[in-house]
Design a protein around this motif. Structure first.
Motif, PDB file in Angstrom:
ATOM      1  N   TRP A 157      46.675   5.091  16.588  1.00  0.00           N
ATOM      2  CA  TRP A 157      47.478   4.968  15.362  1.00  0.00           C
ATOM      3  C   TRP A 157      46.991   3.802  14.509  1.00  0.00           C
ATOM      4  CZ3 TRP A 157      51.402   0.981  14.642  1.00  0.00           C
ATOM      5  CH2 TRP A 157      52.147   1.144  13.472  1.00  0.00           C
ATOM      6  N   LYS A 158      46.722   2.678  15.145  1.00  0.00           N
ATOM      7  CA  LYS A 158      46.253   1.505  14.405  1.00  0.00           C
ATOM      8  C   LYS A 158      44.846   1.713  13.865  1.00  0.00           C
ATOM      9  CE  LYS A 158      48.832  -1.918  17.154  1.00  0.00           C
ATOM     10  NZ  LYS A 158      48.679  -3.000  18.165  1.00  0.00           N
ATOM     11  N   GLY A 159      43.985   2.324  14.693  1.00  0.00           N
ATOM     12  CA  GLY A 159      42.584   2.468  14.305  1.00  0.00           C
ATOM     13  C   GLY A 159      42.313   3.555  13.294  1.00  0.00           C
ATOM     14  N   GLY A 160      43.254   4.531  13.178  1.00  0.00           N
ATOM     15  CA  GLY A 160      43.051   5.620  12.234  1.00  0.00           C
ATOM     16  C   GLY A 160      41.831   6.459  12.554  1.00  0.00           C
ATOM     17  N   SER A 161      41.490   6.573  13.861  1.00  0.00           N
ATOM     18  CA  SER A 161      40.287   7.305  14.252  1.00  0.00           C
ATOM     19  C   SER A 161      40.494   8.813  14.316  1.00  0.00           C
ATOM     20  CB  SER A 161      39.808   6.803  15.624  1.00  0.00           C
ATOM     21  OG  SER A 161      40.839   6.929  16.598  1.00  0.00           O
ATOM     22  N   SER A 162      41.746   9.257  14.229  1.00  0.00           N
ATOM     23  CA  SER A 162      42.029  10.695  14.294  1.00  0.00           C
ATOM     24  C   SER A 162      41.816  11.345  12.927  1.00  0.00           C
ATOM     25  CB  SER A 162      43.471  10.909  14.756  1.00  0.00           C
ATOM     26  OG  SER A 162      43.824  12.263  14.675  1.00  0.00           O
ATOM     27  N   LYS A 163      41.327  12.601  12.925  1.00  0.00           N
ATOM     28  CA  LYS A 163      41.134  13.340  11.677  1.00  0.00           C
ATOM     29  C   LYS A 163      42.472  13.566  10.973  1.00  0.00           C
ATOM     30  CE  LYS A 163      36.923  15.807  12.997  1.00  0.00           C
ATOM     31  NZ  LYS A 163      36.315  17.147  13.273  1.00  0.00           N
ATOM     32  N   VAL A 164      43.512  13.798  11.763  1.00  0.00           N
ATOM     33  CA  VAL A 164      44.864  13.898  11.217  1.00  0.00           C
ATOM     34  C   VAL A 164      45.490  12.510  11.308  1.00  0.00           C
ATOM     35  CG1 VAL A 164      47.161  14.882  11.545  1.00  0.00           C
ATOM     36  CG2 VAL A 164      45.129  16.313  11.855  1.00  0.00           C
ATOM     37  N   GLN A 165      46.046  12.026  10.219  1.00  0.00           N
ATOM     38  CA  GLN A 165      46.652  10.697  10.218  1.00  0.00           C
ATOM     39  C   GLN A 165      47.834  10.666  11.180  1.00  0.00           C
ATOM     40  OE1 GLN A 165      45.588   7.819   8.801  1.00  0.00           O
ATOM     41  NE2 GLN A 165      47.254   6.933  10.024  1.00  0.00           N
ATOM     42  N   LEU A 166      47.619  10.006  12.308  1.00  0.00           N
ATOM     43  CA  LEU A 166      48.654   9.940  13.342  1.00  0.00           C
ATOM     44  C   LEU A 166      49.788   9.039  12.869  1.00  0.00           C
ATOM     45  CD1 LEU A 166      48.957  11.035  16.294  1.00  0.00           C
ATOM     46  CD2 LEU A 166      48.238   8.780  17.064  1.00  0.00           C
ATOM     47  N   SER A 167      50.997   9.558  12.890  1.00  0.00           N
ATOM     48  CA  SER A 167      52.176   8.798  12.497  1.00  0.00           C
ATOM     49  C   SER A 167      53.007   8.467  13.724  1.00  0.00           C
ATOM     50  CB  SER A 167      53.020   9.599  11.497  1.00  0.00           C
ATOM     51  OG  SER A 167      53.594  10.729  12.146  1.00  0.00           O
ATOM     52  N   LEU A 168      53.995   7.600  13.551  1.00  0.00           N
ATOM     53  CA  LEU A 168      54.887   7.300  14.664  1.00  0.00           C
ATOM     54  C   LEU A 168      55.689   8.528  15.071  1.00  0.00           C
ATOM     55  CD1 LEU A 168      56.207   3.713  13.805  1.00  0.00           C
ATOM     56  CD2 LEU A 168      54.343   4.380  15.341  1.00  0.00           C
ATOM     57  N   ASP A 169      55.952   9.437  14.127  1.00  0.00           N
ATOM     58  CA  ASP A 169      56.645  10.686  14.474  1.00  0.00           C
ATOM     59  C   ASP A 169      55.783  11.549  15.382  1.00  0.00           C
ATOM     60  OD1 ASP A 169      58.888  10.007  13.097  1.00  0.00           O
ATOM     61  OD2 ASP A 169      58.601  11.404  11.437  1.00  0.00           O
ATOM     62  N   HIS A 170      54.462  11.567  15.171  1.00  0.00           N
ATOM     63  CA  HIS A 170      53.567  12.295  16.077  1.00  0.00           C
ATOM     64  C   HIS A 170      53.662  11.717  17.487  1.00  0.00           C
ATOM     65  CE1 HIS A 170      51.412  13.581  12.313  1.00  0.00           C
ATOM     66  NE2 HIS A 170      51.317  14.697  13.009  1.00  0.00           N
ATOM     67  N   ILE A 171      53.670  10.378  17.560  1.00  0.00           N
ATOM     68  CA  ILE A 171      53.736   9.721  18.870  1.00  0.00           C
ATOM     69  C   ILE A 171      55.053  10.044  19.575  1.00  0.00           C
ATOM     70  CG2 ILE A 171      53.892   7.452  19.995  1.00  0.00           C
ATOM     71  CD1 ILE A 171      51.902   6.418  17.909  1.00  0.00           C
ATOM     72  N   LYS A 172      56.149   9.986  18.836  1.00  0.00           N
ATOM     73  CA  LYS A 172      57.463  10.296  19.424  1.00  0.00           C
ATOM     74  C   LYS A 172      57.522  11.751  19.888  1.00  0.00           C
ATOM     75  CE  LYS A 172      59.890   6.896  16.549  1.00  0.00           C
ATOM     76  NZ  LYS A 172      60.822   6.727  15.404  1.00  0.00           N
ATOM     77  N   ALA A 173      56.956  12.654  19.101  1.00  0.00           N
ATOM     78  CA  ALA A 173      56.964  14.074  19.476  1.00  0.00           C
ATOM     79  C   ALA A 173      56.155  14.308  20.749  1.00  0.00           C
ATOM     80  CB  ALA A 173      56.407  14.917  18.327  1.00  0.00           C
ATOM     81  N   LEU A 174      55.014  13.618  20.878  1.00  0.00           N
ATOM     82  CA  LEU A 174      54.215  13.737  22.097  1.00  0.00           C
ATOM     83  C   LEU A 174      54.950  13.168  23.305  1.00  0.00           C
ATOM     84  CD1 LEU A 174      50.557  12.912  21.007  1.00  0.00           C
ATOM     85  CD2 LEU A 174      51.331  14.983  22.145  1.00  0.00           C
TER      86      LEU A 174
END
Length: 508
Positions: free
Chosen positions: A284-301
């Protein structure tokens, strides 16, 4: 006047003709679908399903209507797959067509509008999330890195059972409760590096976590009118179901946020064991994912990890022990194997598991007869498709009945309902990893469970040590025939009655 009347009489049959053509088109369209029971107007087959054990009821329907059974549940068109051959068509041949997910009220809310992995629609975001999970969260190396956590927690459970067997001689031990405690503890440590000790503040937090998890499971399986009748969504609000859903979401969201804030706290310091939250926040901090990872993505996972990882592993071990208690010859073989392999070492570690082929066969046989998620997670077709000679329209919900496939005599021969681990040493080698469609407890294709290796590690290590450390008997006055096989309704197929057995420590 006469001319107008003549026009009226000539035009009168036109609506009737259009109505006839429309009904005929619908009839031909329905004839193109797989066969199924006739439903009622508007509600379809909703009242005909048994909500307590839908997998069993759908299997019974397949005995009448065949490997593909068509149902109408309100507005939803549903096709149920009940054989390995048809499952291969859905999950391999036409996997791209059938790899999306239906949208339901509960799943949408709890998955942060499909930002998770298990319930997200098939799109670019899902593909990136899956890649992230396979590479960073559930790779073999990552699963192996959590080996000390698993071994430590299993050892603590064995110690607890040992103390109980000494202090309460001949008193039954609640193995179901112990396994749920074990798996939730492992998941909490793996996911965010916390171990909630029993009693005190830790006990309160453990109770809070378990309560939230139980309510989430209930929301996943609750009947929302708006899923089947969009015009009746107000009923869900009047019944209080939407209120319960909102409350559960808000409470779990607050729980996730607390964990995130703790990990982002600069004073936290570097941890010995990097957990899943650490990995996700780095991405999330590095922004290395093609899709901009948000805190909602993290919570959903995190929701996927908690819901998918806690109940399923515990259920698999409990069903394995239940079947072994009902089949003493299999119990004897499994215990002899593990005790000969381990000797007086005192504990079965994960390296030892590779020396235990019969134990692995016991786990496979259990997952064949009692898959943790008997109907898997439903799929949805993205376009029209021909399946088994029938026309399956886009937006059709597909249920793959893994429970029924495990009982298919075409795939498993005579007596498919018999518990027989030896069948995995006869002829074709069958595994649970998605290539053999006779046995698909983790699904297959693009939607296969990415945490499969972690789940198997939990189950095999727990079961091996339970069999190595103790001899097991039924409580006084009971026999193995008294063990019921009834299940609780829900996404995960739990044994309805807790498994309580008497443990006697094995003298090594």
């Amino acid at each position: 006047m006469m001319q107008s009347l003549l026009y009226f009489l000539l035009a009168l049959p036109l609506p009737l003709l259009l109505l006839f053509l429309l009904q005929n088109h619908k009839r031909r369209a329905s004839n193109a679908l797989p066969p199924g029971p006739r439903g009622l107007p508007f509600i379809g087959n909703l009242l005909q399903l048994d909500p307590s054990a839908p997998h069993r009821h759908l299997w019974q329907l397949s005995q009448t209507y065949g490997p593909l059974t068509s149902l109408k549940l309100g507005r939803a068109r549903v096709v149920v797959v009940s054989t390995a051959k048809m499952a291969e068509q859905v999950m391999k041949t036409h996997d791209l067509t059938f790899c999306s997910r239906p949208t339901t009220v509960g799943l949408q809310k709890l998955s942060y509008n499909g930002r998770d992995l298990a319930f997200a629609p098939y799109d670019a975001c899902f593909r990136e999330m899956k890649k992230l999970s396979m590479v960073h969260l559930f790779s073999l190396s990552r699963v192996q890195s959590f080996r000390p956590v698993r071994e430590h927690e299993v050892a603590k459970m064995i110690e607890k059972i040992s103390r109980s067997s000494l202090s309460l001689e001949s008193r039954p031990f609640n193995l179901s409760e112990a396994m749920m405690s074990l798996t939730s503890t492992i998941i909490c440590q793996v996911a965010f590096g916390k171990r909630y000790e029993e009693g005190g503040v830790g006990g309160v937090e453990r109770s809070r976590f378990q309560s939230l998890l139980n309510e989430t499971q209930a929301m996943f399986t609750s009947f929302f009118f708006s899923d089947h009748f969009p015009c009746m969504g107000f009923v869900d609000r009047l019944s209080g179901l939407i209120g319960r859903l909102e409350k559960n979401f808000e409470e779990f969201d607050a729980f996730y946020q607390e964990v995130i804030d703790e990990h982002l706290d600069p004073s936290r310091g570097k941890q010995e064991q990097e957990d899943i939250m650490d990995v996700l926040l780095q991405i999330w901090k590095g922004g290395s994912s093609k899709v901009q990872l948000s805190l909602d993505h993290i919570k959903a996972l995190l929701m996927n990890i908690f819901v998918g990882g806690t109940d399923t592993s515990a259920a698999a071990v409990i069903w394995s022990m239940t079947y072994l208690m009902k089949n003493p010859k299999s119990m004897g073989k499994a215990q002899k194997e593990v005790r000969l392999a381990i000797g007086k070492k005192g504990f079965v570690n994960e390296e030892d598991i590779q020396q235990l082929p019969y134990l692995k066969a016991v786990v496979k046989e259990t997952l064949r007869l009692q898959p943790s998620a008997p109907l898997l997670i439903p799929r949805e077709s993205t376009q029209d498709c021909i399946l088994g000679g029938y026309e399956i329209p886009a937006k059709t919900v597909i249920h793959v009945n893994a429970w029924a496939i495990g009982r298919d005599p075409v795939a498993w021969g005579e007596n498919p309902e018999e518990f027989k681990p030896e069948r995995f040493f006869m002829g074709k080698s069958i595994d649970v990893k998605g290539a053999d469609f006779e046995l698909i407890p983790f699904g297959a294709g693009r939607r296969i469970c990415p945490a499969m290796h972690m789940a198997l590690a939990n189950v095999e290590l727990s079961l091996a040590n339970l069999l190595y450390a103790f001899d097991w008997q039924m409580p006084i006055g009971m026999t193995s025939d008294d063990l019921d096989m009834d299940v609780l309704p829900g996404l995960t197929m739990h044994k309805k009655t807790a498994l309580c057995l008497v443990a006697t420590e094995f003298v090594k």
